[in-house]
Design a protein around this motif. Structure first.
Motif, short mmCIF file in Angstrom:
data_model
loop_
_atom_site.label_atom_id
_atom_site.label_comp_id
_atom_site.label_asym_id
_atom_site.label_seq_id
_atom_site.Cartn_x
_atom_site.Cartn_y
_atom_site.Cartn_z
N THR A 144 0.83 -1.20 0.00
CA THR A 144 0.00 0.00 0.00
C THR A 144 0.86 1.25 0.00
OG1 THR A 144 -1.76 -1.17 1.18
CG2 THR A 144 -1.81 1.24 1.24
N ASN A 145 0.50 2.22 -0.83
CA ASN A 145 1.19 3.51 -0.90
C ASN A 145 2.69 3.36 -1.19
OD1 ASN A 145 -1.22 4.90 -0.32
ND2 ASN A 145 -0.89 4.63 1.88
N ARG A 146 2.99 2.49 -2.13
CA ARG A 146 4.37 2.28 -2.55
C ARG A 146 4.53 2.78 -3.99
NH1 ARG A 146 6.82 -1.76 0.61
NH2 ARG A 146 8.78 -1.09 -0.36
N ASP A 147 5.77 2.92 -4.41
CA ASP A 147 6.07 3.20 -5.80
C ASP A 147 5.27 2.23 -6.68
OD1 ASP A 147 7.32 3.15 -8.39
OD2 ASP A 147 9.20 3.85 -7.53
N PRO A 148 4.47 2.72 -7.63
CA PRO A 148 3.64 1.82 -8.45
C PRO A 148 4.43 0.75 -9.20
CG PRO A 148 2.88 4.08 -8.69
CD PRO A 148 4.17 4.14 -7.91
N ARG A 149 5.72 0.94 -9.38
CA ARG A 149 6.51 -0.09 -10.04
C ARG A 149 6.60 -1.37 -9.21
NH1 ARG A 149 11.28 4.03 -11.72
NH2 ARG A 149 10.67 4.77 -9.65
N LEU A 150 6.36 -1.27 -7.89
CA LEU A 150 6.38 -2.48 -7.07
C LEU A 150 5.29 -3.45 -7.51
CD1 LEU A 150 7.30 -4.22 -4.72
CD2 LEU A 150 5.91 -2.80 -3.18
N SER A 151 4.06 -2.96 -7.65
CA SER A 151 2.96 -3.85 -8.03
C SER A 151 2.92 -4.12 -9.52
CB SER A 151 1.62 -3.24 -7.58
OG SER A 151 1.43 -1.98 -8.14
N GLN A 152 3.86 -3.55 -10.28
CA GLN A 152 4.01 -3.91 -11.69
C GLN A 152 5.23 -4.80 -11.91
OE1 GLN A 152 3.08 -0.47 -14.46
NE2 GLN A 152 2.86 0.60 -12.52
N THR A 153 5.93 -5.10 -10.81
CA THR A 153 7.07 -6.03 -10.84
C THR A 153 6.73 -7.31 -10.09
OG1 THR A 153 8.59 -4.13 -10.90
CG2 THR A 153 9.52 -6.27 -10.29
N PHE A 154 6.02 -7.17 -8.97
CA PHE A 154 5.56 -8.32 -8.19
C PHE A 154 4.05 -8.20 -7.97
CE2 PHE A 154 10.00 -7.60 -6.83
CZ PHE A 154 10.54 -8.80 -7.25
N LEU A 155 3.40 -9.33 -7.88
CA LEU A 155 1.95 -9.34 -7.74
C LEU A 155 1.53 -8.79 -6.39
CD1 LEU A 155 -0.82 -10.21 -8.82
CD2 LEU A 155 -0.42 -12.45 -7.79
N ALA A 156 0.69 -7.76 -6.41
CA ALA A 156 0.16 -7.20 -5.17
C ALA A 156 -0.77 -8.23 -4.53
CB ALA A 156 -0.60 -5.91 -5.45
N PRO A 157 -0.56 -8.58 -3.27
CA PRO A 157 -1.40 -9.61 -2.64
C PRO A 157 -2.87 -9.20 -2.62
CG PRO A 157 0.57 -9.20 -1.34
CD PRO A 157 0.52 -8.13 -2.39
N GLY A 158 -3.74 -10.20 -2.67
CA GLY A 158 -5.16 -9.93 -2.63
C GLY A 158 -5.87 -10.46 -3.85
N ASN A 159 -7.10 -10.90 -3.68
CA ASN A 159 -7.84 -11.50 -4.78
C ASN A 159 -8.09 -10.53 -5.91
OD1 ASN A 159 -7.94 -13.97 -3.58
ND2 ASN A 159 -9.94 -13.64 -2.62
N ALA A 160 -8.33 -9.27 -5.59
CA ALA A 160 -8.64 -8.30 -6.65
C ALA A 160 -7.46 -8.16 -7.61
CB ALA A 160 -9.00 -6.95 -6.03
N ALA A 161 -6.24 -8.09 -7.04
CA ALA A 161 -5.06 -7.96 -7.88
C ALA A 161 -4.88 -9.20 -8.74
CB ALA A 161 -3.83 -7.70 -7.02
N ALA A 162 -5.08 -10.37 -8.14
CA ALA A 162 -4.92 -11.60 -8.89
C ALA A 162 -5.95 -11.70 -10.00
CB ALA A 162 -5.03 -12.80 -7.95
N ALA A 163 -7.19 -11.35 -9.69
CA ALA A 163 -8.24 -11.42 -10.70
C ALA A 163 -7.95 -10.49 -11.86
CB ALA A 163 -9.59 -11.09 -10.07
N ALA A 164 -7.43 -9.31 -11.56
CA ALA A 164 -7.13 -8.35 -12.61
C ALA A 164 -6.01 -8.85 -13.51
CB ALA A 164 -6.74 -7.00 -12.00
N LEU A 165 -5.08 -9.58 -12.93
CA LEU A 165 -3.96 -10.08 -13.70
C LEU A 165 -4.34 -11.32 -14.49
CD1 LEU A 165 -0.88 -9.83 -14.32
CD2 LEU A 165 -0.53 -11.50 -12.51
#
Length: 615
Positions: free
Chosen positions: A357-378
C-alpha cells in the motif's frame, strides 16, 4: 531510429559457407574463410554476411549478452530474465533449472570444465566479425558510406562481445583479425583489461560514426543503438575502475555522458500515457515495440520467426523476489513525501496487503500485489484468479519461494498461447537506461545538479506519479555505512527499481564493488508464527524444523527489527551459513578448465583452480 533483432535466414552458398566457420577458434577447430573472389562484391554480399553476425550474436545457447526471452522456449527459464536476476540480490530460486544462479550468488559454484550457464568462452561470433572487417572494403562496387554502415554493425557487435567477455573474465585475448589453425595467437596469453577496453571504446566510437541516425534498411542497427551501448560501456567500465581502484575512470565516465547527451537530442522519450499503474508494465508486455519511442533496440518475436515462454515460466517456478529488493521501493507517506521504508512515517508490513500500500507503483508492476482483486485483474478467467495471494510452501497454484510473485513480463493473453507460442517483444536498450546512466555518470563526476535530475530520474518518476528527487535527499539508514553520498544511494535505488530483470543488476553489484551484499541472508515476506495457521494459507504451510514439517517447509528468521521473515534458502546449499563472497576471487568468473588445458598461457583468474593436473 531503432533496430530490431529477428532471425535472419541466409540462403545458398553464403549460408553453407558461413555455417562452416569456426565457432571456437581458440580451441583450434579447423575452419574455412569467406575469402574467395566470388564474394565481397556487392551490397547484398555485405548484408548477407552481417545478417549472419546478427544470427550468431542472438544465439543464446552460446552467448549471454543479448538474451532477451532467449532463442528457444525452454531455455528462457534456464537462462532468462528471472534466472539471471537470481545471480544478484533481487531474486531467489530453488527451481532445478535455475539453481546454477543461486550457486553463483552464494559464492559456492564449482569451476566448470566447459561453458557454464552464466558465461561463455566461445569465440565464433568474434571470428565472424573479424572476417567481415578484414574483407568488407573489397566490395569496391559499393560506396564507402554504405560499406561503413555495415562495418558499423560489425564493430557494434565486437564492442558488445568484448564488454561481455571483460565483465565475465577480466583480462581476455584481444583478437582483431581472423585466425587460422596456424596462427600464433592460439597459444598466446590474455591481454590486459585496460588494453581490451580501450579497443572496445574505439570500436563503439567508430560504430557511432558509421551508423546512420535514421532507419536505413529492414531491421538494421542505427546510431541510437550504438550510442546506447557506448553509454552502457562507459558507465560500466568507469565505475568498475573507480570502485576497484584501477584508475583512469574519467575517460569512460565522460564517454558515457557524451553518448547520453547525444541520445537525449535524438527524439527518444519515456513511454507515458498518463496511466501510472500500467505504463511501466506495457513496456514489457507489448506485442510489437516497433512504434514505442522509448525502445531503442529490441528483440523481435512473432509467428514464423521466434517465439518464447516467459509468461508460462513466470507463474510455474519456485522462486521469488527478495525482501531486500522490495524494501528499496519507496513509500509515499500521507504528507506526500517519498521515503525509504526505514524513514517512512506510514510504512507497514503487518499484512502482505499493507506492505504493497502507498508504494512506488513499479512495485505492483514487478511483483503481484497480494489480494484477490489484484490476482483477478492479472489472471482474468484463469483458475489462479480465484486464489488468495501470496502463495507459499505447498499451496497449489503458483507457490513462490519468498511470497513475492514475479509478474514483470507477464500477460495473461500470452500465457494462454502455450509453450513456444508467446510473441511479445523484449527491449534490449531503452531510453530509461540512458537517463539513469547519465544521472549516475554525472554524479560520479561530481556534476549532478537539480537540472540533471529533472531531465533524468524525475522524468521516470513522473511516469509512475512519484514525488521528485532532489540533490540532497535524506540518507536511507539501510545504506548509511556504504561510503557513498545519499544522492548516489537514490540514483542506484532508482536504477534497481526501474531496470530489474533486465540483465543489469548482477553487473551493477560487480562494478560498484558491492559483492558483499550477496553474502547477506536472503529473506522474503514477513511471516509470523501465527500466520502458519492463517486460513489464507489453506493450512498448506508448515514451519521448517517442526515435527510435521512435511514437503517444502517454510523456514523463517527473526530479523533485527524483531519481526519474522521467510528465510528463502535455509536448509539448502545456499543458506546463509554457506554463503561467501571473496573479493579477491568472485568479481570475475573462472575460465573453464578444458580451455586452460589447451592453452596454459591463458592462466586462471585469481582464487580459482587452474584445472591443470598436478604431478
Amino acid at each position: 531510429m531503432k533496430k530490431i533483432i529477428g532471425k535472419y535466414m541466409l540462403a545458398g552458398m553464403v549460408a553453407l559457407t558461413m555455417t562452416a566457420c569456426n565457432d571456437s577458434f581458440l580451441d583450434r577447430t579447423p575452419t574455412n574463410d569467406l575469402n574467395d573472389v566470388a564474394f565481397w562484391k556487392s551490397q547484398s554480399d555485405l548484408e548477407a554476411y552481417t545478417n549472419g553476425i546478427y544470427n550468431e550474436a542472438a544465439n543464446n545457447g552460446t552467448y549471454k549478452f543479448m538474451v532477451g526471452f532467449h532463442s528457444d522456449a525452454y531455455s528462457v527459464k534456464v537462462v532468462g530474465p528471472y534466472s539471471m536476476e537470481a545471480m544478484s540480490d533481487n531474486f531467489a530460486t530453488m527451481d532445478g533449472s535455475q539453481t546454477w544462479a543461486s550457486a553463483v550468488a552464494a559464492g559456492i559454484e564449482n569451476q566448470p570444465s566447459g561453458n557454464p550457464n552464466y558465461g561463455s568462452w566461445s569465440w565464433g561470433l568474434l571470428r565472424r566479425i573479424n572476417v567481415f572487417l578484414n574483407n568488407y572494403e573489397r566490395a569496391t562496387g559499393v560506396s564507402e558510406v554504405v560499406r561503413n554502415q555495415y562495418a558499423g554493425e560489425a564493430l557494434f557487435f565486437r564492442a558488445w562481445f568484448y564488454l561481455y567477455m571483460v565483465q565475465t573474465y577480466g583480462d581476455v585475448p584481444l583478437i582483431l583479425k581472423p585466425l587460422d589453425t596456424n596462427s600464433e595467437e592460439l597459444d598466446a596469453g590474455r591481454n590486459s583489461r585496460k588494453e581490451v577496453m580501450q579497443q572496445v571504446l574505439k570500436d563503439i566510437n567508430d560504430a557511432c560514426s558509421y551508423l546512420p541516425a535514421e532507419n536505413w534498411g529492414a531491421n538494421r542497427l542505427t546510431k541510437g543503438a550504438a550510442l546506447a551501448l557506448k553509454a552502457r560501456i562507459g558507465l560500466y567500465e568507469g565505475t568498475y575502475r573507480k570502485y576497484h581502484n584501477l584508475g583512469d575512470e574519467t575517460e569512460f565516465l565522460n564517454a558515457c555522458v557524451s553518448a547520453c547527451e547525444e541520445l537525449m537530442g535524438m527524439g527518444y522519450e519515456i513511454y507515458d500515457t498518463g496511466n501510472p499503474d500500467k505504463d511501466y508494465t506495457a513496456l514489457f508486455t507489448t506485442e510489437d515495440l516497433g512504434t514505442n519511442k522509448e525502445v531503442i533496440f529490441y528483440r523481435k518475436y512473432s509467428e514464423g520467426l521466434k517465439r518464447h515462454r516467459i509468461c508460462g515460466y513466470a507463474v510455474n517456478l519456485r522462486n521469488g523476489g527478495t525482501k531486500d529488493f522490495v524494501d528499496d521501493f519507496l513509500c509515499v507517506d500521507a504528507d506526500g513525501a517519498a521515503r525509504p521504508v526505514g524513514l517512512s512515517h506510514d510504512y507497514s508490513n503487518d499484512t502482505p496487503e499493507e506492505e504493497f500500500t502507498n508504494r512506488d507503483p513499479r512495485l505492483s508492476q514487478t511483483f503481484l500485489a497480494p489480494g484477490n482483486a489484484a490476482a483477478a485483474a492479472l489472471f482474468e478467467d484463469a483458475a489462479n484468479a480465484k486464489r488468495t495471494f501470496p502463495r507459499i510452501g505447498n499451496m497449489n497454484g503458483w507457490p513462490t519461494l519468498t511470497g513475492y510473485h514475479p509478474i514483470k513480463y507477464y500477460i495473461r493473453e500470452q500465457d494462454k498461447k502455450g509453450f513456444n507460442a508467446e510473441t511479445h517483444d523484449y527491449p534490449l536498450f531503452r531510453y530509461a537506461e540512458v537517463l539513469l546512466n547519465y544521472a549516475e555518470a554525472k554524479a560520479e563526476l561530481g556534476a549532478c545538479d537539480q537540472a540533471v535530475l529533472d531531465k533524468t530520474i524525475n522524468i521516470l518518476r513522473d511516469r509512475v506519479n512519484m514525488p521528485h528527487l532532489s540533490v540532497n535527499p535524506e540518507m536511507d539508514p539501510k545504506y548509511a555505512s556504504y561510503g557513498i553520498s545519499s544522492l548516489l544511494v537514490e540514483i542506484r535505488r532508482e536504477r534497481r527499481v526501474e531496470l530489474s530483470f533486465e540483465y543489469l543488476r548482477y553487473q551493477d553489484l560487480m562494478r560498484w564493488a558491492w559483492g558483499d551484499k550477496l553474502k547477506e541472508r536472503v529473506l522474503g515476506m514477513r511471516l509470523e508464527d501465527a500466520d502458519f495457521a492463517d486460513p489464507r494459507y489453506e493450512g498448506a504451510i508448515t514451519k521448517g524444523g517442526s515435527e510435521d514439517a512435511g514437503n517444502n517447509p517454510v523456514f523463517v528468521f527473526k530479523a533485527a527489527d524483531g519481526k519474522q521473515y521467510i528465510d528463502a534458502y535455509e536448509n539448502t546449499n545456499y543458506a546463509t551459513a554457506r554463503r561467501s563472497f571473496d573479493p579477491n576471487k568472485d568479481y570475475l568468473r573462472p575460465i573453464p578448465s578444458s580451455v586452460i588445458s589447451k592453452n596454459l598461457n591463458l592462466g586462471q583468474n585469481p582464487g580459482w583452480p587452474d584445472g591443470q593436473k598436478k604431478d
